[in-house]
Design an enzyme around this catalytic site. Structure first.
Site, PDB file in Angstrom:
ATOM      1  N   GLU A  48      -1.558  -7.553   9.802  1.00 57.37           N
ATOM      2  CA  GLU A  48      -1.921  -6.834  11.025  1.00 57.37           C
ATOM      3  C   GLU A  48      -2.851  -7.633  11.935  1.00 57.37           C
ATOM      4  OE1 GLU A  48      -3.153  -3.026   9.520  1.00 57.37           O
ATOM      5  OE2 GLU A  48      -1.089  -2.298   9.502  1.00 57.37           O
ATOM      6  N   GLU A  59      -4.421   7.841  15.331  1.00 55.50           N
ATOM      7  CA  GLU A  59      -4.219   6.416  15.612  1.00 55.50           C
ATOM      8  C   GLU A  59      -3.267   6.225  16.776  1.00 55.50           C
ATOM      9  OE1 GLU A  59      -2.660   4.089  12.390  1.00 55.50           O
ATOM     10  OE2 GLU A  59      -3.880   5.106  10.889  1.00 55.50           O
ATOM     11  N   ASN A  88      -3.848   8.011   3.296  1.00 58.83           N
ATOM     12  CA  ASN A  88      -3.419   7.520   4.606  1.00 58.83           C
ATOM     13  C   ASN A  88      -1.898   7.587   4.664  1.00 58.83           C
ATOM     14  OD1 ASN A  88      -4.297   5.981   7.152  1.00 58.83           O
ATOM     15  ND2 ASN A  88      -2.599   4.738   6.399  1.00 58.83           N
ATOM     16  N   GLU A  89      -1.398   8.166   5.713  1.00 57.65           N
ATOM     17  CA  GLU A  89       0.051   8.201   5.948  1.00 57.65           C
ATOM     18  C   GLU A  89       0.866   8.365   4.664  1.00 57.65           C
ATOM     19  OE1 GLU A  89       1.156   4.853   8.425  1.00 57.65           O
ATOM     20  OE2 GLU A  89       0.639   5.976  10.211  1.00 57.65           O
ATOM     21  N   PHE A 114      -2.242  -9.553  14.256  1.00 64.52           N
ATOM     22  CA  PHE A 114      -1.874  -9.526  15.673  1.00 64.52           C
ATOM     23  C   PHE A 114      -1.637  -8.101  16.178  1.00 64.52           C
ATOM     24  CE2 PHE A 114      -0.571 -14.016  14.677  1.00 64.52           C
ATOM     25  CZ  PHE A 114      -1.657 -14.581  15.349  1.00 64.52           C
ATOM     26  N   HIS A 115      -2.114  -7.131  15.422  1.00 67.56           N
ATOM     27  CA  HIS A 115      -2.057  -5.743  15.898  1.00 67.56           C
ATOM     28  C   HIS A 115      -3.208  -5.533  16.876  1.00 67.56           C
ATOM     29  CE1 HIS A 115      -2.130  -1.371  15.923  1.00 67.56           C
ATOM     30  NE2 HIS A 115      -0.995  -1.360  15.253  1.00 67.56           N
ATOM     31  N   ARG A 171       0.869  -1.180   0.000  1.00 64.56           N
ATOM     32  CA  ARG A 171       0.000   0.000   0.000  1.00 64.56           C
ATOM     33  C   ARG A 171       0.900   1.221   0.000  1.00 64.56           C
ATOM     34  NH1 ARG A 171      -1.792   0.580   6.393  1.00 64.56           N
ATOM     35  NH2 ARG A 171       0.317   0.283   7.181  1.00 64.56           N
ATOM     36  N   CYS A 221      10.617   6.941 -10.536  1.00 66.99           N
ATOM     37  CA  CYS A 221      10.258   6.485 -11.881  1.00 66.99           C
ATOM     38  C   CYS A 221      10.534   7.583 -12.918  1.00 66.99           C
ATOM     39  CB  CYS A 221       8.798   6.055 -11.916  1.00 66.99           C
ATOM     40  SG  CYS A 221       7.641   7.422 -11.971  1.00 66.99           S
ATOM     41  N   CYS A 258       9.390   8.002  -4.908  1.00 67.31           N
ATOM     42  CA  CYS A 258       9.331   7.287  -6.183  1.00 67.31           C
ATOM     43  C   CYS A 258      10.429   7.818  -7.091  1.00 67.31           C
ATOM     44  CB  CYS A 258       7.957   7.498  -6.820  1.00 67.31           C
ATOM     45  SG  CYS A 258       7.770   6.625  -8.399  1.00 67.31           S
ATOM     46  N   CYS A 274       8.427  10.693 -12.476  1.00 67.30           N
ATOM     47  CA  CYS A 274       8.920  11.559 -11.403  1.00 67.30           C
ATOM     48  C   CYS A 274      10.158  12.325 -11.879  1.00 67.30           C
ATOM     49  CB  CYS A 274       9.215  10.744 -10.148  1.00 67.30           C
ATOM     50  SG  CYS A 274       7.700  10.256  -9.290  1.00 67.30           S
TER      51      CYS A 274
HETATM   52  C1  GLA Z   1      -0.363   2.910  10.420  1.00 61.88           C
HETATM   53  C2  GLA Z   1      -1.492   2.854   9.425  1.00 61.88           C
HETATM   54  C3  GLA Z   1      -2.587   1.919   9.814  1.00 61.88           C
HETATM   55  C4  GLA Z   1      -2.048   0.665  10.446  1.00 61.88           C
HETATM   56  C5  GLA Z   1      -1.172   1.023  11.610  1.00 61.88           C
HETATM   57  C6  GLA Z   1      -0.633  -0.169  12.343  1.00 61.88           C
HETATM   58  O1  GLA Z   1      -0.445   3.925  11.309  1.00 61.88           O
HETATM   59  O2  GLA Z   1      -2.035   4.120   9.155  1.00 61.88           O
HETATM   60  O3  GLA Z   1      -3.315   1.621   8.652  1.00 61.88           O
HETATM   61  O4  GLA Z   1      -1.303  -0.032   9.498  1.00 61.88           O
HETATM   62  O5  GLA Z   1      -0.075   1.753  11.133  1.00 61.88           O
HETATM   63  O6  GLA Z   1       0.172   0.206  13.426  1.00 61.88           O
HETATM   64 ZN    ZN Z   2       7.079   8.151  -9.861  1.00 62.14          ZN
END
Ligand code: GLA
Ligand code: ZN
Length: 671
Positions: free
Chosen positions: A354, A306, A148-149, A356-357, A110, A156, A154, A159
């Site tokens: 994840e 989070e 997300n995060e 076991f998260h 991802r 490529c 990159c 870029c």
């Molecule tokens: C990040 C991601 C989440 C998840 C957590 C696990 O912060 O944003 O999707 O993967 O890590 O700690």
């Molecule tokens: Zn690129």
């Protein structure tokens, strides 16, 4: 005071799409018991809501939104663009990234889209348009969470082309670029824009990924990569904005994460949100520093998007949070300016890396767990806090400069020592204030210096245009500045200021640094203070000549024994301390004590204590967060006696003690 949500959001990432529907009902029942009032959804659902290029399917997301709306949740709606669907990568391989080693990626993982792929941008925009059209006027969708995060990079061809355009805009002529990067070195002069290549391992980057042959080039690449991702964020944000002119829009940041210039990002965000994942052995002062950085980005309260209720899965050793730890950690977050407490995640996944998260609901599936009981206790307490702390502010007497250009350039530099790490260096100085309960705001290089009695600028390696003047002005008007070794060395392009170190800070510090020694890990020097105190010095030692400054400590060993190690220079109505070597914490404390006394800065409580204490100011009240992160039983400072601890509703009593992870929120009427 203004706040973004009507209550403390309490909830987190929720992935009901991973579960059959019978479970959803059960979730709602259990979450209610813990006073959960918010869920972040649709974070990684692109493949579900767009099964193919031609078709969207929002039926399941509609149901999730309906269910949460019926329960009156604050829905944090993500845009799902942080993980691409398989069909997209299959059909348009260019959307996948090329990594630092030069390898073209396939479908997988991802956070994997090339930020300069117009194909990715086209499909991401189309998706967000659909989402915004559908959900932006739902009054329960109170926050949008873009992607997300954001992170990574990159290399490529797309870029590379975009980088050349970015450079052209910045430098206008190839001659200016050659000069900025000092391309005479190793015969690197370029004559055409398309001779510029990205600085990965196939180009000027070095094998470890940390070093580079041309820091000027690599720093520009970092700036460009941060901008590229920011453009994607802005693209999605603007679409949501078109459908709802005042909904809160954010993306989740990662503390002192290196790759993105978060001060620049924060300007585009309605509220900063971030993900806090300390390990069991991360110092609490380090966690506090990250919070102060996240608050400092906008100088406003932030969201804790989070944290794990119990353990992680991605660290080498994923210890459980000890009883009371999650609660104390959550209050520490609020203590430093958070207005929300959100978890990753609400129900533990059945498969994938994840599984076991930690989560609010464990694999056993019931509320009969230690973790759930702790989540519930916190939920009840936050509900009883109501809106009282929302929007309250952390005003601090100390500002500490944190700057991503410095972060990059400092760590790209070859020499003098590999032991110099930016965030570690900042933390050494931050820790003094943390240990003494003196509030710190992390501020940008062009921040409002005048708001602070003391400014600390550790390893201010790169001094950008106008910074010299701003710092001189600050000190001239009575400010107290502390700076250190490895400061004032280079300009924006990583070229050294000629004429003696610390370059533009020479006048302000009243010193000339002739040479910089690097110590082997097993070696040390010492700084001897006037009172005879000897502080251990490691990593680097500046060989300092006084040019108007007073000597506060001298080196004890080696051929530079007797030369200044710490100096103080009166400048206008203020003064500047210069620390020439990495001293131990006691040595740092000695200099900081002098500086805070010069600046008239007082800790939040009169007597030294190992409790962590912060203050958030609401309209008429000050909320003092008092927390014990040590193994000792500690007494509550006497100042608080007679004032209400809002967590118990009882006044603090003389002699009250606090055990590890105990928390009090003491409410004091402002005079
Ligand atoms: C990040 C991601 C989440 C998840 C957590 C696990 O912060 O944003 O999707 O993967 O890590 O700690
Ligand atoms: Zn690129």
């Amino acid at each position: 005071m203004p706040h973004k949500f009507g209550r403390i959001l309490y909830g987190g990432d929720y992935n009901p799409n991973q579960w059959p529907k019978e479970i959803w009902k059960e979730d709602m029942r259990i979450f209610k018991d813990a006073r959960i009032n918010s869920a972040s959804i649709n974070i990684f659902s692109w493949a579900k809501i767009q099964p193919s290029e031609e078709e969207y399917d929002f039926s399941q997301l509609d149901e999730i939104v309906e269910m949460l709306s019926a329960e009156n949740y604050d829905i944090v709606m993500a845009t799902s663009t942080a993980a691409m669907p398989a069909w997209m990568v299959k059909k348009y391989p260019e959307v996948a990234r090329v990594d630092y080693q030069g390898r073209k990626h396939k479908f997988g993982q991802r956070h994997n889209a090339c930020p300069n792929s117009t194909v990715f941008q086209k499909y991401a925009s189309a998706l967000v348009e659909q989402l915004a059209k559908r959900y932006a006027d739902n009054k329960h969708v109170t926050c949008w969470h873009i992607s997300n995060e954001y992170g990574g990079d990159c290399y490529c061809e797309n870029c590379e082309k975009a980088f050349r355009v970015w450079l052209r805009n910045k430098y206008k002529s190839i001659e200016t670029l050659n000069e900025a990067w000092n391309m005479e070195f190793w015969g690197h002069t370029v004559y055409e824009w398309d001779e510029i290549v990205l600085p990965n391992m196939l180009g000027d980057g070095m094998e470890d990924g940390i070093n580079t042959a041309f820091a000027g080039l690599s720093i520009d690449y970092r700036r460009f990569n941060s901008d590229s991702m920011l453009n994607n964020y802005k693209m999605e944000r603007d679409i949501v904005r078109r459908y709802n002119s005042d909904v809160v829009i954010t993306t989740n940041l990662m503390g002192a994460y290196k790759n993105l210039d978060y001060f620049k990002w924060a300007k585009e965000m309605d509220i900063v949100s971030w993900d806090n994942y300390p390990s069991l052995d991360t110092p609490w002062s380090y966690v506090a520093m990250n919070h102060d950085l996240m608050r400092g980005l906008k100088s406003e309260p932030f969201m804790l998007m989070e944290q794990t209720p119990s353990q992680q899965n991605w660290q080498p050793y994923n210890s459980l949070k000890r009883p009371g730890q999650m609660r104390a950690q959550s209050y520490q977050t609020i203590a430093h300016g958070a207005d929300t407490v959100q978890f990753f995640q609400l129900r533990r996944s059945v498969g994938g890396c994840e599984k076991f998260h930690g989560a609010v609901i464990a694999h056993v599936g019931t509320e009969d767990t230690r973790v759930f009981r702790e989540v519930k206790q916190l939920g009840e307490e936050l509900a009883s806090l109501g809106t009282s702390t929302l929007g309250s502010v952390n005003e601090t007497p100390v500002g500490m400069i944190f700057d991503w250009d410095n972060y990059w350039s400092f760590e790209y530099t070859s020499g003098p020592s590999v032991a110099l790490e930016y965030v570690d260096q900042i933390h050494r100085y931050y820790k003094y204030f943390y240990d003494n309960n003196i509030g710190v705001s992390m501020i940008p290089w062009d921040g409002e210096f005048a708001k602070y009695k003391v400014i600390v600028a550790p390893v201010l390696y790169m001094v950008k245009k106008s910074m010299k003047e701003a710092l001189e002005e600050y000190v001239k008007n009575g400010g107290i500045l502390i700076t250190t070794y490895m400061s004032g060395l280079v300009n924006e392009s990583d070229n050294v200021y000629l004429g003696g170190y610390p370059g533009p800070l020479r006048n302000l510090t009243g010193v000339w640094v002739e040479e910089i020694d690097a110590l082997l890990p097993q070696d040390q020097n010492e700084a001897i203070f006037a009172d005879g105190y000897r502080s251990k010095c490691t990593i680097v030692c500046d060989l300092i000549h006084l040019e108007g400054a007073d000597c506060m400590a001298t080196y004890g060993r080696d051929f530079y024994a007797g030369m200044p190690a710490v100096t103080k220079n009166q400048y206008g109505a203020g003064c500047t301390y210069y620390i020439g070597s990495c001293m131990d914490q006691e040595g740092i404390a000695k200099v900081m004590e002098m500086a805070v006394s010069d600046g008239g800065v007082k800790p939040l409580v009169a007597n030294a204590t190992k409790l962590e204490i912060t203050c958030r100011k609401a309209a008429d009240w000050d909320f003092y967060f008092v927390m014990n992160f040590t193994d000792e039983v500690l007494e509550v400072p006497s100042e608080f006696v007679g004032n209400e601890d809002v967590l118990t509703g009882q006044p603090v009593q003389a002699g009250d003690v606090m055990k590890k992870y105990d928390v009090k929120i003491v409410k004091v009427k402002r005079q």
